[in-house]
Design an enzyme around this catalytic site. Sequence first.
Site, short mmCIF file in Angstrom:
data_model
loop_
_atom_site.label_atom_id
_atom_site.label_comp_id
_atom_site.label_asym_id
_atom_site.label_seq_id
_atom_site.Cartn_x
_atom_site.Cartn_y
_atom_site.Cartn_z
N ARG A 50 47.30 43.55 52.03
CA ARG A 50 47.35 42.90 50.73
C ARG A 50 48.78 42.84 50.20
NH1 ARG A 50 43.70 45.02 45.76
NH2 ARG A 50 45.14 46.78 45.94
N LYS A 149 49.30 41.03 43.42
CA LYS A 149 49.40 42.29 42.68
C LYS A 149 50.86 42.49 42.29
CE LYS A 149 47.20 46.84 42.86
NZ LYS A 149 46.36 46.61 41.67
N GLU A 182 37.69 40.97 34.37
CA GLU A 182 37.79 42.33 34.89
C GLU A 182 38.07 43.24 33.71
OE1 GLU A 182 41.05 42.34 37.66
OE2 GLU A 182 42.56 42.02 36.12
#
Length: 288
Positions: A50, A149, A182
């Site tokens: 990731r 991220k 979220e």
Amino acid sequence: MKIFMNDKLVDQAEAKVSVFDHGLLYGDGIFEGIRLYDSCVFKLEEHLERLEYSAKAIMLELPWSRQEISDAVCETCRANGLKDGYIRLVVTRGEGSLGLSIKNCDKPQLIIIADKIQLYPQEFYEKGLEIITVPTRRINPAALPPTVKSLNYLNNILAKIEAQHLGYHEAIMLNDQGHVAECTGDNVFVIHKGELITPSASAGALKGITRDTALGISEDLGVPWREANLTRYDIWVAEELFLTGTAAEIIPIVKVDARPIGDGKPGPITAKFLERFRELVSREGTML
């Protein structure tokens, strides 16, 4: 404490980056939060994959191989005598000139911190957590994909501030269409009529490593799951609700916006997920 900086371990007091680093100036960089359980770095390969995807998405060329970063993560844990803990892996764009251009940023900075963390008081893993929905909306995925991220978490931080000012540890964030995206640092899972439901990345949810683990557990337990748009109503009438995240692990939610979830206690399906998760964490990953 020892911190890994670029190619070596240094004392915490010596772990420094330039004030011209674009990670500091503009939040230009990426990171991974990783867990260490009983000397096993949980799903390290998935985290590093990731990281590579995030780097590619923001056109940040990593000068280290995946194996070199993996070795550095394990070395940092060993140097700090950790068997259980939390690893923050950061890559900044590096030092550059003032301004948004990345053309003069030619030396990314690798930072690895290995320490302890406790996101929520332990008691809430047994009795459940109460949360609220806050006004701050999640950034539209078309503006900044949640799959990246990045170092800029101001959107989530503002929501966290709102929750804490009202006396809560965590909060649900909606997207600009009013659907659940979220929480400020966790993925959301609803259990309704025996089915597991969670928002998709297109709704603003991070594709979390622990989220993926929960979906795998769902299949192992024979609990059907799907991604769907969820409203606050769907949350309020859920039979069970839990959050997932590397730092949060799996934590049951027993009340949202003053409305009890189910009977106001952690549910039996959530308990099975948490039990199975705890069985997995010390064997699915990279041993120190």
